[in-house]
Design a protein around this motif. Structure first.
Motif, mmCIF file in Angstrom:
data_model
loop_
_atom_site.group_PDB
_atom_site.id
_atom_site.type_symbol
_atom_site.label_atom_id
_atom_site.label_comp_id
_atom_site.label_asym_id
_atom_site.label_seq_id
_atom_site.Cartn_x
_atom_site.Cartn_y
_atom_site.Cartn_z
ATOM 1 N N LEU A 216 40.579 6.728 71.615
ATOM 2 C CA LEU A 216 39.741 6.461 69.756
ATOM 3 C C LEU A 216 39.021 8.033 68.671
ATOM 4 O O LEU A 216 38.805 8.589 67.713
ATOM 5 N N SER A 217 40.125 8.991 69.730
ATOM 6 C CA SER A 217 40.386 10.627 68.711
ATOM 7 C C SER A 217 41.354 10.747 67.651
ATOM 8 O O SER A 217 40.724 11.398 66.848
ATOM 9 N N ASP A 218 41.549 9.262 66.988
ATOM 10 C CA ASP A 218 42.856 9.324 66.083
ATOM 11 C C ASP A 218 41.471 7.750 65.864
ATOM 12 O O ASP A 218 41.965 6.820 66.534
ATOM 13 N N MET A 219 41.218 7.750 64.280
ATOM 14 C CA MET A 219 40.941 6.403 63.390
ATOM 15 C C MET A 219 42.380 6.431 61.955
ATOM 16 O O MET A 219 42.862 7.187 61.312
ATOM 17 N N HIS A 250 33.137 14.920 53.928
ATOM 18 C CA HIS A 250 34.149 14.301 53.570
ATOM 19 C C HIS A 250 35.200 14.453 55.418
ATOM 20 O O HIS A 250 35.749 15.064 55.670
ATOM 21 N N TRP A 251 36.155 13.254 55.678
ATOM 22 C CA TRP A 251 37.451 13.396 56.127
ATOM 23 C C TRP A 251 38.225 13.912 55.380
ATOM 24 O O TRP A 251 39.547 12.639 54.120
ATOM 25 N N SER A 252 39.687 14.087 55.600
ATOM 26 C CA SER A 252 40.827 13.853 55.475
ATOM 27 C C SER A 252 42.694 13.555 55.702
ATOM 28 O O SER A 252 42.174 13.601 57.263
ATOM 29 N N VAL A 281 43.087 9.810 59.919
ATOM 30 C CA VAL A 281 41.660 10.678 60.040
ATOM 31 C C VAL A 281 42.132 11.251 61.756
ATOM 32 O O VAL A 281 41.499 10.323 62.886
ATOM 33 N N LYS A 282 41.320 12.758 61.996
ATOM 34 C CA LYS A 282 40.989 13.081 63.315
ATOM 35 C C LYS A 282 39.523 12.269 63.379
ATOM 36 O O LYS A 282 38.961 13.154 62.457
ATOM 37 N N ASN A 283 39.366 12.486 64.958
ATOM 38 C CA ASN A 283 38.087 12.014 64.898
ATOM 39 C C ASN A 283 37.267 12.681 66.210
ATOM 40 O O ASN A 283 37.584 11.282 67.450
ATOM 41 N N PRO A 284 37.626 13.596 66.575
ATOM 42 C CA PRO A 284 37.156 14.041 67.786
ATOM 43 C C PRO A 284 36.478 13.932 68.976
ATOM 44 O O PRO A 284 36.365 13.636 70.005
ATOM 45 N N ASN A 285 35.048 14.046 67.846
ATOM 46 C CA ASN A 285 33.589 13.298 67.992
ATOM 47 C C ASN A 285 33.125 11.916 68.428
ATOM 48 O O ASN A 285 31.993 11.576 68.132
#
Length: 392
Positions: A216-219, A250-252, A281-285
Motif C-alpha cells: 500500500l506504499s504506492d497506489m 492534493h496528490w501528484s 502516487v506515493k502513499n507512505p502513510n
C-alpha cells in the motif's frame, strides 16, 4: 413773421458693447476599455474522473489439496515475505511419508551390509588372484571368489538405485509437507481473506484465492479520459488529483500509460469513447485506499511567471499564427501590435512576444474619431518583438 419751428435735439447715447459668445463645451474624452498585461502562472490541463486501485499485489492460492487447519493472519495485518499465513492438513495422510522414511532407513542399513560383504568378497578375490599367480590354488576357488565379488558389487549398485528412487519420493513428500504451510509471497498488507478453519481446498482448480496481499506504499490512479482529450496526453506528463475524503489535499504523480482500447469495450455507435489513463502516487502513510474516487488534472502545458492577457482580446490569428491587438499608452495614443501566444488555458493566454508587463491593450475595435498612426511603409506589418528585445 413766420415762425420757424424749433427742432428738439435729443442727445444720442452710444449702444453698449455686445456680450462675448460663451465658448463651446469641450467634447468628452472617448472612454477606452483596456486590459493590462500582468504576470502570473498558467496551466493548460485535461480534467477527468478516476478511481484509486492497488499498484502491487499478490493473490495466494493453495498448492495442495486438504483442509484448512489454521489461519494465522487477518485482514489489515502487515506481513513479511515468507511469513506463515495458513496451515493446511493434506488429504494424503502423512503416514505414507513416514513409511517412505522407514523404508529409506532399511535400505541404508542394507547398503551398509552389502558394502561390507563387497569389501570381504574383494579381499577374497585379491587373495585368490595372488595364489593363482603362484599356482597355489584351484581354478574353481579363483572363479568362485571372482563371482562373489562381482555379485556383491551388483547388489550394492541395486540398493543404491533404490535409495536414489526413494530419495526422489521423499523430496516430493517434503515439498508436499512444505506446501501445507501457506506463506506470504511478498511483504505487504492483507487486504482480503477467504480462508477459514475447516474449509476444504484443492490445488487443481482453486475457485478463489485464499487471500490477497498488497503493497500500500504506492497506489495507482485509473482515470477515464474522453477521446477528444486523450490525444493530448503523453507518458511523463505531470498529473494530480483530489479525493472527497481529504478536502483541500492534493496528490501528484507522472502519467505512466494510456490504455489504447476503450474502457467500455468498443462502445455504442455515436457515443463518445473513454480511455483509461494510469499513473502512480506515493502513499507512505496508507491514507489513500483502493476504490476512492479521484478528480484528476493532467498538465498538458504550463508556464510560471508568464506574461498574461485575457483570451477575449486576442480574436482570431492571422496566417502566421499571430494576433492583432491595439496598445494604448499613457497619452491615450493607440498603436497596433502583433502578438505571439504560448499556453492558452480557460480565459487566459500567455504572451510570448509583442508586449511588456503593464502594457494596456484595447478591448474591441478602435472607437470612432480615434485614428491609428499611419504605418511608415504602406502595407508593412509591425515586427513582433519579444519582451526582452522591447526592454532593450
Amino acid at each position: 413773421m413766420v415762425g420757424i419751428p424749433s427742432v428738439s435735439a435729443q442727445a444720442t447715447r452710444p449702444s453698449p458693447p455686445a456680450a462675448p459668445a460663451a465658448p463651446a463645451p469641450a467634447p468628452a474624452p472617448v472612454k477606452l476599455d483596456t486590459v493590462t498585461a500582468q504576470r502570473g502562472d498558467i496551466r493548460d490541463t485535461v480534467a477527468a474522473n478516476g478511481k484509486l486501485q492497488l499498484h502491487k499485489w499478490a493473490d495466494v492460492y493453495p498448492q495442495i489439496g486438504g483442509q484448512v487447519k489454521d489461519v494465522l493472519a487477518a485482514i489489515g495485518d502487515t506481513v513479511k515475505a515468507d511469513q506463515p499465513l495458513i496451515e493446511i492438513t493434506p488429504t494424503q495422510q502423512p503416514t505414507k511419508a513416514e513409511s517412505n522414511r522407514a523404508q529409506m532407513a532399511r535400505l541404508q542399513a542394507d547398503l551398509a551390509d552389502q558394502r561390507a560383504q563387497l569389501d570381504f568378497a574383494e579381499l577374497q578375490f585379491k587373495r585368490q588372484t595372488q595364489l593363482k599367480a603362484q599356482n597355489a590354488t584351484r581354478e574353481e576357488a579363483f572363479e568362485s571368489a571372482r563371482m562373489s565379488a562381482s555379485s556383491a558389487s551388483a547388489r550394492v549398485d541395486a540398493i543404491t538405485a533404490q535409495i536414489r528412487e526413494l530419495e526422489a519420493t521423499l523430496k516430493i513428500d517434503e515439498d508436499a509437507r512444505q506446501k501445507t504451510m501457506v506463506k506470504a509471497p511478498m511483504a505487504g498488507t492483507v487486504v482480503s481473506l477467504a480462508a477459514r478453519p475447516g474449509q476444504m481446498v484443492t490445488a487443481a482448480q482453486p475457485a478463489a484465492p485464499l487471500l490477497r496481499i498488497a503493497d500500500l506504499s504506492d497506489m495507482t490512479v485509473a482515470a477515464r479520459v474522453a477521446e477528444n482529450d486523450v490525444t493530448r496526453l503523453r507518458p511523463g506528463m505531470d498529473a494530480s488529483f483530489t479525493t472527497p475524503g481529504y478536502p483541500g489535499k492534493h496528490w501528484s504523480g507522472k502519467l505512466r500509460q494510456v490504455i489504447p482500447i476503450p474502457a467500455d469495450g468498443t462502445g455504442d455507435q455515436g457515443k463518445q469513447a473513454f480511455y483509461i489513463v494510469l499513473f502512480e502516487v506515493k502513499n507512505p502513510n496508507h491514507a489513500l485506499m483502493s476504490g476512492m474516487s479521484a478528480q484528476v488534472q493532467f498538465v498538458v502545458e504550463q508556464a510560471k511567471n508568464a506574461l498574461l492577457l485575457p483570451a477575449k482580446v486576442l480574436g482570431a490569428p492571422d496566417d502566421d499564427g499571430l494576433y492583432d491587438v491595439n496598445v494604448v499608452d499613457n497619452a491615450r495614443q493607440i498603436s497596433p501590435r502583433k502578438l505571439k501566444v504560448g499556453v492558452r488555458a480557460g480565459q487566459q493566454a500567455q504572451i510570448v512576444a509583442g508586449l511588456e508587463e503593464g502594457d494596456k491593450v484595447l478591448v474591441g475595435p478602435v472607437p470612432k474619431g480615434l485614428a491609428l498612426p499611419a504605418a511608415p511603409n504602406a502595407g508593412a506589418r509591425p515586427p513582433v518583438a519579444s519582451a526582452h528585445e522591447a526592454h532593450q
